[in-house]
Write an enzyme that holds these catalytic residues in place. Structure first.
Site, PDB file in Angstrom:
ATOM      1  N   ARG A   1      28.759  80.375  59.447  1.00 58.52           N
ATOM      2  CA  ARG A   1      28.653  81.182  58.233  1.00 58.52           C
ATOM      3  C   ARG A   1      28.066  80.321  57.116  1.00 58.52           C
ATOM      4  NH1 ARG A   1      34.431  82.936  56.904  1.00 58.52           N
ATOM      5  NH2 ARG A   1      33.431  83.754  55.025  1.00 58.52           N
TER       6      ARG A   1
ATOM      7  N   SER B   1      29.084  80.110  53.862  1.00 59.85           N
ATOM      8  CA  SER B   1      29.940  79.693  52.756  1.00 59.85           C
ATOM      9  C   SER B   1      30.059  78.169  52.731  1.00 59.85           C
ATOM     10  CB  SER B   1      31.337  80.309  52.882  1.00 59.85           C
ATOM     11  OG  SER B   1      32.063  79.691  53.931  1.00 59.85           O
TER      12      SER B   1
ATOM     13  N   LYS C   1      41.671  81.476  62.663  1.00 61.84           N
ATOM     14  CA  LYS C   1      42.458  82.642  62.243  1.00 61.84           C
ATOM     15  C   LYS C   1      41.586  83.888  62.082  1.00 61.84           C
ATOM     16  CE  LYS C   1      42.447  81.745  57.249  1.00 61.84           C
ATOM     17  NZ  LYS C   1      43.261  81.454  56.065  1.00 61.84           N
TER      18      LYS C   1
ATOM     19  N   THR D   1      46.071  86.831  45.675  1.00 63.34           N
ATOM     20  CA  THR D   1      45.853  86.548  47.097  1.00 63.34           C
ATOM     21  C   THR D   1      45.269  87.793  47.751  1.00 63.34           C
ATOM     22  OG1 THR D   1      46.867  86.098  49.240  1.00 63.34           O
ATOM     23  CG2 THR D   1      48.270  87.138  47.611  1.00 63.34           C
TER      24      THR D   1
ATOM     25  N   SER E   1      45.752  88.387  50.905  1.00 63.40           N
ATOM     26  CA  SER E   1      46.463  88.435  52.182  1.00 63.40           C
ATOM     27  C   SER E   1      47.784  89.198  52.079  1.00 63.40           C
ATOM     28  CB  SER E   1      46.737  86.999  52.640  1.00 63.40           C
ATOM     29  OG  SER E   1      47.809  86.941  53.542  1.00 63.40           O
TER      30      SER E   1
ATOM     31  N   ARG F   1      50.688  86.841  52.780  1.00 62.77           N
ATOM     32  CA  ARG F   1      51.151  86.016  51.655  1.00 62.77           C
ATOM     33  C   ARG F   1      51.925  86.867  50.647  1.00 62.77           C
ATOM     34  NH1 ARG F   1      45.389  83.175  51.544  1.00 62.77           N
ATOM     35  NH2 ARG F   1      45.828  81.332  52.820  1.00 62.77           N
TER      36      ARG F   1
ATOM     37  N   ARG G   1      39.378  88.639  46.274  1.00 66.13           N
ATOM     38  CA  ARG G   1      38.450  88.229  47.326  1.00 66.13           C
ATOM     39  C   ARG G   1      37.594  87.112  46.778  1.00 66.13           C
ATOM     40  NH1 ARG G   1      34.878  91.194  51.288  1.00 66.13           N
ATOM     41  NH2 ARG G   1      34.796  88.999  51.810  1.00 66.13           N
ATOM     42  N   GLY G   2      36.691  86.634  47.625  1.00 66.37           N
ATOM     43  CA  GLY G   2      35.738  85.635  47.160  1.00 66.37           C
ATOM     44  C   GLY G   2      35.992  84.282  47.784  1.00 66.37           C
ATOM     45  N   ASN G   3      35.041  83.380  47.576  1.00 60.15           N
ATOM     46  CA  ASN G   3      35.174  82.044  48.148  1.00 60.15           C
ATOM     47  C   ASN G   3      36.177  81.226  47.339  1.00 60.15           C
ATOM     48  OD1 ASN G   3      33.831  81.059  45.860  1.00 60.15           O
ATOM     49  ND2 ASN G   3      31.830  81.142  46.850  1.00 60.15           N
TER      50      ASN G   3
ATOM     51  N   THR H   1      35.491  80.853  43.588  1.00 62.66           N
ATOM     52  CA  THR H   1      35.741  82.107  42.871  1.00 62.66           C
ATOM     53  C   THR H   1      37.239  82.289  42.639  1.00 62.66           C
ATOM     54  OG1 THR H   1      33.816  83.125  43.910  1.00 62.66           O
ATOM     55  CG2 THR H   1      35.430  84.625  42.944  1.00 62.66           C
ATOM     56  N   ARG H   2      38.022  82.024  43.672  1.00 61.84           N
ATOM     57  CA  ARG H   2      39.473  82.243  43.566  1.00 61.84           C
ATOM     58  C   ARG H   2      40.119  81.263  42.586  1.00 61.84           C
ATOM     59  NH1 ARG H   2      41.619  84.576  49.295  1.00 61.84           N
ATOM     60  NH2 ARG H   2      39.719  85.660  49.891  1.00 61.84           N
TER      61      ARG H   2
END
Length: 319
Positions: free
Chosen positions: A11, A13, A81, A125, A127, A130, A151-153, A156-157
């Protein structure tokens, strides 16, 4: 004549490129051959929907697998995962290298730990796993938090916190470690508080089943302890019939006397997103010596969790 470079599908990222870069270096050392990264955009990278809505399982994997099957790349690196639990008949999981730190970590404003967060803190999060565990922990300690889907990389988070939009975000330690950003962590969350996603922190190196020579070379990167641990965790996930967006946490770890590992403990948790109900169980036994033994351990614990009502906490069962 020089041998052709091996093409590693990844990918795009920053995290995926870092992970794949580590694997590429290891394969170069093993084979003496050049390894080139082939960047592939996946549906999970381009969709703006939340992962839980787009189905989670496989959204980052399908495009890489398609490139493998079309012969555009020789092997691919995934975050384990993200990999669907079902076996793919034309592909082989050639190696699961030594696992990074499997824990989740908190990145909070002002260097705060989870217990120091203010009442009503907004914690980001993407998830459900989580969310369930963080909300349950907060409730049991008399705290109130609001879990906010993001969301985001990684950048971003983390940015949600540095810009003041959220009080904290929860991320995987492994990702931050791999891109050299562990300095932003304000607390590593104990696995007694938040169990990670099945396979978290581990990488999956995949190639086609037809390419037996390459599979044999890549197998040199396999770590037997990591593989048996993640096999048990993913077996639990599969037996719960849950995709990777389901609120399931699992971790297999090893109990040792000095240098001698003698037992493996598998822990699993399922909860509803608000954390009002959790089913959390564990089992400990001899370290599995085969794939089938590791699979059986995961299934046994899943059966116990289902008997305690786990299915009702997962929303709709994935078909």
């Amino acid at each position: 004549m020089t041998e052709k470079a091996l093409r590693l599908g990844t990918r795009r990222s920053k995290l995926a490129m870092a992970q794949s870069g580590h694997v590429a270096d290891a394969v170069r050392q093993l084979t003496g051959r050049r390894v080139e990264l082939v960047e592939i955009t996946t549906y999970g990278d381009t969709s703006r929907e939340h992962l839980a809505q787009i189905g989670g399982t496989g959204v980052f994997v399908v495009a890489l697998r398609d490139a493998l099957l079309r012969g555009e790349v020789d092997f691919a690196v995934h975050s384990l995962k993200d990999l669907p639990t079902a076996h793919h008949p034309d592909l082989v999981l050639a190696a699961v290298p030594v696992r990074e730190d499997p824990r989740d970590v908190l990145v909070a404003r002002d260097g705060l730990t989870f217990a120091e967060l203010p009442d009503g803190a907004r914690v980001g999060t993407g998830s459900p796993r989580r969310m369930a565990q963080l909300n349950a922990y907060a409730r049991s300690h008399g705290m109130t938090i609001e879990t906010v889907p993001i969301r985001g990389n990684i950048d971003t988070r983390v940015g949600y916190v540095t810009k003041g939009e959220l009080d904290a975000v929860v991320l995987a330690a492994a990702g931050l470690n791999r891109i050299g950003r562990s300095d932003v962590v304000t607390e590593s969350l104990s696995v007694d508080t938040v169990l990670p996603a099945p396979g978290q922190g581990a990488l999956a190196i995949e190639c086609t089943a037809a390419n037996a020579d390459l599979a044999a070379v890549l197998a040199e990167l396999d770590d037997p302890f990591t593989r048996v641990a993640v096999t048990a965790e993913r077996s639990l996930l599969a037996a719960l019939e849950a995709g990777c967006s389901a609120p399931v946490g699992a971790l297999a770890d090893f109990l040792a006397d000095g240098q001698i590992v003698h037992e493996m403990r598998l822990r699993g948790v399922v909860g509803n997103p608000d954390g009002s109900s959790l089913v959390q169980l564990s089992t400990t036994g001899p370290v599995p010596t085969s794939h089938d033994e590791a699979m059986a351990l995961g299934r046994e614990l899943a059966d116990e969790m289902l008997a305690k009502g786990a299915a009702g906490l997962m929303g709709e069962r994935a078909l």
